[in-house]
Design an enzyme around this catalytic site. Structure first.
Site, PDB file in Angstrom:
ATOM      1  N   HIS A  60      -0.299 -12.264   0.646  1.00 38.35           N
ATOM      2  CA  HIS A  60      -0.901 -10.770  -0.640  1.00 38.35           C
ATOM      3  C   HIS A  60      -1.424 -11.253  -1.758  1.00 38.35           C
ATOM      4  O   HIS A  60       0.014 -11.650  -2.174  1.00 38.35           O
ATOM      5  CB  HIS A  60      -0.043  -9.610  -0.134  1.00 38.35           C
ATOM      6  CG  HIS A  60      -0.550  -8.380  -0.444  1.00 38.35           C
ATOM      7  ND1 HIS A  60      -0.556  -7.391  -0.050  1.00 38.35           N
ATOM      8  CD2 HIS A  60      -2.424  -8.039  -0.789  1.00 38.35           C
ATOM      9  CE1 HIS A  60      -1.603  -6.738   0.081  1.00 38.35           C
ATOM     10  NE2 HIS A  60      -2.112  -6.909  -0.539  1.00 38.35           N
TER      11      HIS A  60
ATOM     12  N   TYR B  18       1.014  -1.057   0.411  1.00 36.02           N
ATOM     13  CA  TYR B  18      -0.107  -0.340  -0.402  1.00 36.02           C
ATOM     14  C   TYR B  18       0.780   0.892  -0.139  1.00 36.02           C
ATOM     15  O   TYR B  18       1.644   1.396   0.812  1.00 36.02           O
ATOM     16  CB  TYR B  18      -0.951   0.012   1.245  1.00 36.02           C
ATOM     17  CG  TYR B  18      -1.683  -1.314   1.331  1.00 36.02           C
ATOM     18  CD1 TYR B  18      -2.239  -2.137   0.048  1.00 36.02           C
ATOM     19  CD2 TYR B  18      -1.753  -1.560   2.681  1.00 36.02           C
ATOM     20  CE1 TYR B  18      -3.653  -2.509   0.105  1.00 36.02           C
ATOM     21  CE2 TYR B  18      -2.974  -3.018   2.676  1.00 36.02           C
ATOM     22  CZ  TYR B  18      -3.488  -3.530   1.540  1.00 36.02           C
ATOM     23  OH  TYR B  18      -4.502  -4.522   1.552  1.00 36.02           O
TER      24      TYR B  18
END
Ligand code: NAD
Length: 323
Positions: A128, A63
């Site tokens: 992820h 992110y």
């Protein structure tokens, strides 16, 4: 407005013994993923989250190219809450420069994340978006590498995340019980797409904790609408826009209705919503408090569901084909 209206509910996470606040703080916006966020706003949002009973924070090195982890680390430190009173989840394997689920990379990744978060350990470390890697590598190499880090005390629990729901059964069917503690699914338990529901009995039978992210469908179910990069079809985007407009006309807020919809299923331990302001934290906690006190706004929900019916459970492709 007086806060808290009611203590935010804590829900058990599978067999971990952790109890997560039903509203979780998604920190991807702190990586400027949905627009620029100042350090002051990040710190104030996290402080407000603690004040209103949120104890669960989720981030990833991906992110904002590590920015979210750094900002969350600063904000957690500034809040000064004892470490054993909150739960932090970060991820490995997905980076701005691509995917790498090798044992060597994910092992190094944990140390890098801990440094950015200014923590000695994370509660949950998740692989992820595994649909972009080889699921067999996740089973045979990545999770065993994370288990070593668990033994070393750097992580307490192991998870996997991604969009297609089949990835979860593929991995869980091939791992011994207890090897994967938690799954994080996103965009599959919101008003426009509730397909995660069918998988919940299976996950429960495996003792795996369930985190459901993106109750606002990554911005589709908000007045401001989704960011440019949102992968939904034009049809889905315009149906959500029409639903938001209809709510506004009736003096309702689509995000509140969406939060309450996602929070209603108690087999989901935490509904992770991305937040970047004190106002959003207050609104989302209020949505949970009012749900507990008064139940869902069934009339408004029925109307939104009718508008979204033609696109119900429509998703988008994610990841590479598995061989
Ligand atoms: P979301 O559905 O939570 O939507 C976030 C957007 O809604 C942001 O623009 C935010 O500012 C806005 N918002 C939040 N509260 C609002 C309110 N009350 N009113 C109006 N707008 C509001 O989507 P998300 O942020 O992508 O998902 C939540 C979190 O879940 C992420 O931050 C991340 O931590 C996690 N997540 C993980 C994965 C994964 O592991 N693959 C995928 C998606 C999300």
């Amino acid at each position: 407005m007086a806060f808290p209206l009611r203590k935010l509910e804590l829900r058990p996470l599978g067999n971990t013994g952790l109890r997560l606040s039903c509203v979780g703080f998604g920190a991807s916006p702190l990586g400027n993923v949905f627009g620029a966020v100042s350090e002051n706003d990040a710190v104030a949002s996290v402080r407000e989250a603690f004040r209103l009973g949120i104890n669960f924070f989720d981030t990833s090195p991906y992110y904002g190219g590590t920015l979210s982890e750094k900002m969350l680390g600063k904000a957690l430190k500034a809040a000064g809450v004892p470490r054993n009173e909150y739960i932090v989840s970060t991820k490995c394997g997905r980076y701005v420069d691509g995917f790498d689920f090798s044992a060597e990379r994910v092992t190094r990744s944990i140390d890098e994340s801990l440094a950015r978060l200014q923590l000695d350990y994370v509660d949950i470390l998740q692989c992820h978006d595994i649909e972009f890697g080889s699921l067999d590598q996740i089973v045979n190499e990545t999770i065993p590498a994370l288990q070593k880090q668990k033994e070393a005390g750097k992580i307490r629990f192991i998870g996997i995340t991604g969009l297609p729901l089949e990835i979860f059964t593929y991995v869980l069917d091939r791992m011994p019980p207890g090897a994967v503690d938690v799954i994080l699914s996103y965009c599959h338990y919101s008003i426009n797409d509730s397909t995660l529901e069918d998988l919940l009995p299976y996950l429960k039978s495996k003792g795996v904790g369930v985190i459901s992210a993106s109750p606002l469908a990554m911005g589709l179910l908000t007045d401001n609408g989704p960011p440019e990069w949102h992968p939904a079809s034009p049809e889905l985007k315009s149906a959500c826009k029409a639903a938001a407009a209809r709510c506004k006309e009736k003096g309702k807020n689509i995000s509140k209705i969406a939060m309450q919809y996602s929070l209603s299923n108690k087999d989901i331990s935490s509904v992770l919503v991305g937040m970047n302001s004190v106002k959003q934290v207050q609104e989302n906690v209020t949505a949970a408090s009012e749900l507990a006190l008064f139940g869902k706004d069934q009339e408004a929900l029925t109307e939104v569901e009718a508008i979204l019916k033609p696109v119900k459970n429509q998703t988008w492709p994610s990841g590479i084909h598995q061989s």
